[in-house]
Design an enzyme around this catalytic site. Structure first.
Site, PDB file in Angstrom:
ATOM      1  CG  ASN A  19      -3.587 -11.310   2.943  1.00 12.36           C
ATOM      2  OD1 ASN A  19      -2.444 -11.645   3.228  1.00 12.36           O
ATOM      3  ND2 ASN A  19      -4.179 -11.680   1.820  1.00 12.36           N
TER       4      ASN A  19
ATOM      5  CG  HIS B   2      -6.592 -15.181   1.273  1.00 10.32           C
ATOM      6  ND1 HIS B   2      -7.175 -15.164   0.029  1.00 10.32           N
ATOM      7  CD2 HIS B   2      -5.313 -15.582   1.073  1.00 10.32           C
ATOM      8  CE1 HIS B   2      -6.295 -15.543  -0.877  1.00 10.32           C
ATOM      9  NE2 HIS B   2      -5.154 -15.810  -0.269  1.00 10.32           N
TER      10      HIS B   2
ATOM     11  CG  ASP C 298      -2.825 -12.085  -1.718  1.00 14.47           C
ATOM     12  OD1 ASP C 298      -2.479 -12.643  -0.657  1.00 14.47           O
ATOM     13  OD2 ASP C 298      -3.977 -11.673  -1.930  1.00 14.47           O
TER      14      ASP C 298
ATOM     15  CB  SER D 290     -14.302  -8.661  -4.542  1.00 17.72           C
ATOM     16  OG  SER D 290     -15.174  -9.687  -4.964  1.00 17.72           O
TER      17      SER D 290
ATOM     18  CD  GLU E 180     -11.881 -12.356   2.340  1.00 22.34           C
ATOM     19  OE1 GLU E 180     -12.276 -11.616   1.430  1.00 22.34           O
ATOM     20  OE2 GLU E 180     -10.694 -12.761   2.404  1.00 22.34           O
TER      21      GLU E 180
ATOM     22  CB  CYS F 171      -9.704 -15.018  -3.623  1.00 22.72           C
ATOM     23  SG  CYS F 171      -9.502 -16.126  -2.204  1.00 22.72           S
TER      24      CYS F 171
ATOM     25  CB  CYS G 110     -12.237 -15.955   0.725  1.00 22.58           C
ATOM     26  SG  CYS G 110     -10.555 -15.861   1.403  1.00 22.58           S
TER      27      CYS G 110
END
Length: 147
Positions: A43, A54, A144, A79, A56, A81, A84
């Protein structure tokens, strides 16, 4: 989970830790094919002033164009969002290994409903790092996750 999964999730954690040390949100990710790292990222919303950077997304951006993602696995310390998760679905990534979903979760069932294998590891190091960050930076964390 196999030995490659454990190793690659640890790389995602290392990315998260690096982001934390830079003053950012500690979320790291790795995109791999057959146990081989295509890219890793973290991130970088704070570091780059980029609202969609982010973990990912950073890993996928660094992986560059791929002929296919349908034979890859995405490792993430937290996990994903909804943004993503949507990208995972859009690219057809079939497998996601999640370090933890206690501090943030909720999209696992959505991903599974699209045929994606989601494995929650509940890794203590991932969980502790994110918990520490949220306690130290509640306003940044709220930003975020768009709260």
């Amino acid at each position: 989970m196999n030995a490659d999964d454990t190793r690659l999730l640890r790389l995602a954690y290392n990315e998260a830790e690096a982001g934390y040390k830079e003053g950012g949100c500690p979320i790291g990710s790795v995109l791999a094919r057959g146990g081989e790292v295509l890219a890793q990222g973290r991130n970088q919303r704070v570091q780059n002033g980029d609202p969609i950077a982010h973990g990912e997304m950073d890993a996928l951006r660094k992986a560059g164009r791929q002929k296919t993602y349908r034979d890859t696995t995405l490792y993430t310390s937290l996990s994903p969002c909804m943004m993503c998760s949507g990208t995972i679905i859009q690219f057809g990534i079939p497998r996601v290994i999640v370090g933890e979903n206690i501090n943030f979760g909720g999209n696992e069932d959505f991903l599974r409903s699209k045929g994606i294998e989601v494995i929650i590891v509940d890794d203590p190091a991932c969980r502790a790092l994110m918990h520490r960050f949220i306690e130290e930076n509640p306003k940044l964390w709220a930003e975020d996750i768009a709260e």
